[in-house]
Design a protein around this motif. Structure first.
Motif, PDB file in Angstrom:
ATOM      1  N   LYS A  33      14.346  73.128  87.244  1.00 19.75           N
ATOM      2  CA  LYS A  33      14.358  74.337  88.128  1.00 19.75           C
ATOM      3  C   LYS A  33      15.370  75.595  87.508  1.00 19.75           C
ATOM      4  O   LYS A  33      14.970  76.535  87.370  1.00 19.75           O
ATOM      5  CB  LYS A  33      14.858  74.218  89.435  1.00 19.75           C
ATOM      6  CG  LYS A  33      14.767  75.384  90.383  1.00 19.75           C
ATOM      7  CD  LYS A  33      14.878  74.964  92.051  1.00 19.75           C
ATOM      8  CE  LYS A  33      15.151  76.143  92.722  1.00 19.75           C
ATOM      9  NZ  LYS A  33      16.685  76.508  92.656  1.00 19.75           N
ATOM     10  N   GLU A  34      16.446  75.188  87.038  1.00 17.61           N
ATOM     11  CA  GLU A  34      17.384  76.083  86.373  1.00 17.61           C
ATOM     12  C   GLU A  34      16.881  76.521  85.258  1.00 17.61           C
ATOM     13  O   GLU A  34      17.104  77.757  84.763  1.00 17.61           O
ATOM     14  CB  GLU A  34      18.851  75.430  86.382  1.00 17.61           C
ATOM     15  CG  GLU A  34      19.511  75.267  87.650  1.00 17.61           C
ATOM     16  CD  GLU A  34      20.486  74.098  87.426  1.00 17.61           C
ATOM     17  OE1 GLU A  34      21.319  74.281  88.394  1.00 17.61           O
ATOM     18  OE2 GLU A  34      20.509  73.101  86.686  1.00 17.61           O
TER      19      GLU A  34
ATOM     20  N   GLU B  26      14.394  79.283  85.579  1.00 16.62           N
ATOM     21  CA  GLU B  26      14.789  80.462  85.908  1.00 16.62           C
ATOM     22  C   GLU B  26      15.614  81.257  84.779  1.00 16.62           C
ATOM     23  O   GLU B  26      15.540  82.294  84.645  1.00 16.62           O
ATOM     24  CB  GLU B  26      15.939  80.110  86.992  1.00 16.62           C
ATOM     25  CG  GLU B  26      15.390  80.167  88.506  1.00 16.62           C
ATOM     26  CD  GLU B  26      16.272  79.534  89.451  1.00 16.62           C
ATOM     27  OE1 GLU B  26      17.593  79.296  89.127  1.00 16.62           O
ATOM     28  OE2 GLU B  26      15.929  79.111  90.733  1.00 16.62           O
TER      29      GLU B  26
ATOM     30  N   ARG C 149      12.883  82.622  82.322  1.00 17.33           N
ATOM     31  CA  ARG C 149      12.244  83.743  83.099  1.00 17.33           C
ATOM     32  C   ARG C 149      12.975  84.794  82.951  1.00 17.33           C
ATOM     33  O   ARG C 149      12.528  86.081  82.615  1.00 17.33           O
ATOM     34  CB  ARG C 149      11.707  83.497  84.499  1.00 17.33           C
ATOM     35  CG  ARG C 149      10.679  82.581  84.555  1.00 17.33           C
ATOM     36  CD  ARG C 149       9.874  82.820  85.881  1.00 17.33           C
ATOM     37  NE  ARG C 149       8.728  81.713  86.078  1.00 17.33           N
ATOM     38  CZ  ARG C 149       7.391  81.910  85.459  1.00 17.33           C
ATOM     39  NH1 ARG C 149       7.238  82.918  84.473  1.00 17.33           N
ATOM     40  NH2 ARG C 149       6.581  81.089  85.547  1.00 17.33           N
ATOM     41  N   ARG C 150      14.431  84.667  83.241  1.00 20.36           N
ATOM     42  CA  ARG C 150      15.326  85.765  83.056  1.00 20.36           C
ATOM     43  C   ARG C 150      15.590  86.383  81.695  1.00 20.36           C
ATOM     44  O   ARG C 150      15.587  87.691  81.593  1.00 20.36           O
ATOM     45  CB  ARG C 150      16.744  85.391  83.646  1.00 20.36           C
ATOM     46  CG  ARG C 150      17.644  86.479  83.725  1.00 20.36           C
ATOM     47  CD  ARG C 150      19.099  85.969  84.179  1.00 20.36           C
ATOM     48  NE  ARG C 150      19.688  84.868  83.439  1.00 20.36           N
ATOM     49  CZ  ARG C 150      20.426  85.188  82.071  1.00 20.36           C
ATOM     50  NH1 ARG C 150      20.319  86.273  81.710  1.00 20.36           N
ATOM     51  NH2 ARG C 150      20.848  84.068  81.657  1.00 20.36           N
TER      52      ARG C 150
END
Lengths: 378, 278
Positions: A244-245, A248, A251-252
């Protein structure tokens, strides 16, 4: 009118001049034609401003040292050409992953492999964007004059610090080796961007937690923040991240750039903006295309030349606007059709065929050839 | 928790990813003891590449840049170049340092740049599951030398000496006291120091090369095979018996790179101010 001075300079020399003005104080390099002048001039100039120019053992080490210098708190850069650019690909991904601001100049030459070391080419168009592994984004600027080598270098440092990314200047042999007038503004006439550093106490600081603009604050090593900076998929506190991290984080690091393209994306139009015939070019080919537009005008031909200055992320919207109303689109480039693919992707009008005027083998296109192409392929 | 751990480990990064019986935790402890004795934690900047030993520095509460496989040394050079007062230490493994990063080792040693390379040698590629390394003995059966390793071993200390390192030592995890002393010496050494640490890997080296996955067996193996011998003329004999010479092999003073850079910069600036030739 800005204050400054005018000097006749090599494109590669203009790049160094701008880098030093922008505050670059570390250069890691390796000799390679046609980029070597940047290393040579840096090795003369940097000691005079307490900087360091290191000729490393290869281009891998050159860019990795630049990434180290960046986390060390210094603006840093390197320059190379095709084969060296290949070796740098892993460290481009590294700079992306550890969010290290830096500037990489690729003065393109003929490829593949050793190719044509002294001849111009534009075959690294896609490599500059997609050469490293995984999903990422970065900014690629394409100068066409010695002046733009100067201007784009200032811009590249500013964007690298603003977004904490490697910014690539995708030049080519013609632009690197052309000697022409460059206006060098006084330093107080220019804007320089510096990375934002944390000011909160170490205990409150979370190393990869982004600010509102998607970019985290960047502590310099040995300033008390004891930063864990790893090249693996990471969590906000810098440790190895879970799936999950990782999602993120990926995507960031893409959206921090692509959500802010209006800050830097640039497409220029030369000639008759309403002309039905349009050339689309980038880098040094813009020069010959401009001459062709002028020659066409003398013959009564209305032509516009669309010059893509920031090729990555590709400015779809600006290119579409610049090509609005065009009935005939000719992409002119020194490869077998790379920018052409992007234009085909962006301009989806079945009645318009995206034509390709391609020159390879290190032969720079002559303006007359553009006009001949328009006549013969009609 | 060990008071050193309490003081210097990133507790939110624990537990270690090291396997049970791994030598890396012992190296963490010895290094932190040296850092604590010298009181130099704020000056430390670490780099690492890829592999088990590359994680050693990540658990320490210090500035660390962990980069790509083999590239820890050039990253360290960039960090050192931007602030020579830093104590820059690279944690690397035998594959990271001698295979993919071998070229960088040569040139950093040649420059005599003030940094310390700690090469943890477990004689195998452990993190990827037990493939042959440049440090693996001839004849060894690994996952990529199923019929026996045909290639001769590369000796990191000899390479470092030949390339111009100005401090070279080899110890093992069975020599914690010597290790702490050598770490301290290296952290204060003005030049390129290379420390090789023979370390146990029960999971890969133990099971595939030495015949037992027991941590005790593997630790005992180091004790039995590491012989203190600081005279290079006697190494061949020890090595011929399948043993490993350890000790503080070399420490000499040579012009250090960053100090020379500062002198050069001063010289050229003065010459320029006078308008003279550099």
């Amino acid at each position: 009118m800005k204050k400054g001075r005018i000097k006749v300079m090599l494109g590669n020399e203009a790049c160094v001049e701008a880098a030093l003005l922008a505050g670059c104080r570390f250069y890691g390099g390796y000799p390679i034609t046609p980029a070597t002048e940047i290393l040579e001039i840096m090795s003369r100039r940097l000691p005079l401003v307490d900087g360091l120019c290191l000729q490393m053992e290869d281009e891998i080490a050159a860019l990795v040292a630049v990434v180290g210098a960046s986390w060390g708190g210094t603006k840093a850069m390197t320059a190379t050409s095709g084969p060296g650019f290949c070796l740098m690909q892993e460290a481009i991904g590294l700079a992306v992953a550890v969010e290290a601001p830096c500037v990489i100049v690729n003065v393109q030459r003929g490829g593949p492999a050793s190719g044509q070391s002294t001849s111009t080419a534009q075959g690294d168009f896609y490599q500059a964007r997609y050469g490293s592994n995984g999903d990422y984004s970065l900014i690629v600027l394409c100068p066409s004059t010695a002046q733009e080598m100067f201007d784009h270098t200032i811009k590249a440092f500013n964007l690298s610090e603003r977004f904490r990314i490697p910014v690539i200047i995708l030049s080519d042999e013609v632009v690197g080796h052309i000697r022409e007038k460059v206006f060098i503004p006084d330093a107080d006439q220019l804007t320089f961007v510096e990375r934002k550093v944390p000011t909160v106490p170490m205990e409150e600081f979370v190393i990869f937690k982004p600010e509102e603009n998607g970019v985290p604050l960047m502590p310099t090593f040995n300033t008390g923040y004891k930063s864990p900076v790893i090249s693996q998929a990471k969590s906000l506190n810098g440790n190895r991240g879970n799936a999950k991290e990782a999602v993120e984080n990926i995507r960031r690091i893409v959206s921090k750039i692509e959500d802010h393209m209006d800050e830097f994306a640039e497409v220029q139009v030369y000639g008759d903006e309403k002309a039905e015939t349009a050339f689309v070019t980038f880098g040094s080919v813009c020069r010959a295309a401009r001459s062709a537009v002028d020659m066409g005008k003398e013959k009564g031909l209305a032509i516009r030349s669309v010059e893509v200055k920031t090729v990555w992320p590709f400015p779809d919207h600006l290119v579409r606007r610049a090509l609005a109303g065009a009935k005939r689109i000719v992409v002119a480039e020194m490869n077998l059709g790379m920018l052409q693919r992007e234009i085909e992707r962006v301009i989806r009008q079945p009645e318009i065929k995206i034509e390709l005027f391609s020159k390879i083998g290190g032969i720079y296109p002559q303006p007359q050839e553009f006009l001949r192409f328009l006549e013969e392929k009609r | 928790m060990n008071p050193l751990g309490e003081k210097y480990l990133r507790k939110d990064f624990l537990p270690f990813l090291f396997c049970p019986g791994c030598g890396d935790g012992m190296i963490v402890q010895a290094f932190l003891q040296a850092v604590d004795d010298l009181g130099c934690v704020d000056d430390l900047a670490l780099t690492a590449g890829i592999g088990c030993s590359a994680w050693i520095g990540v658990y320490m509460h210090v500035d660390i840049l962990k980069v790509l496989h083999g590239r820890a040394i050039p990253a360290a050079i960039g960090i050192k170049a931007t602030n020579p007062s830093r104590k820059v230490v690279t944690f690397t493994g035998d594959g990271d340092c001698l295979a993919i990063g071998g070229n960088h080792l040569l040139h950093a040693a040649r420059r005599n740049i003030d940094m310390t390379v700690v090469m943890v040698n477990n004689q195998i590629y452990a993190m990827t599951g037990g493939q042959v390394a440049p440090s693996t003995a001839v004849g060894s059966k690994t996952q990529t030398t199923p019929y026996g390793n045909l290639e001769r071993q590369l000796n990191g200390c000899k390479v470092a000496i030949a390339a111009g390192a100005t401090m070279v030592s080899r110890w093992s995890t069975a020599h914690p006291k010597q290790l702490i002393k050598t770490f301290k010496k290296a952290l204060n050494h003005k030049g390129f120091s290379f420390i090789e640490i023979m370390s146990q890997c029960p999971v890969q080296t133990g099971r595939y090369l030495l015949g037992s996955g027991s941590p005790q067996f593997n630790f005992q193996w180091l004790k039995d095979h590491c012989m203190k011998e600081e005279d290079p003329s006697k190494w061949a004999e020890i090595e011929a018996q399948g043993n490993i010479p350890v000790g503080d092999f070399l420490q000499v003073e040579q012009p250090e790179f960053m100090a020379e850079v500062a002198r050069m910069n001063q010289r050229v600036k003065e010459a320029q101010a006078k308008g003279g030739d550099r």
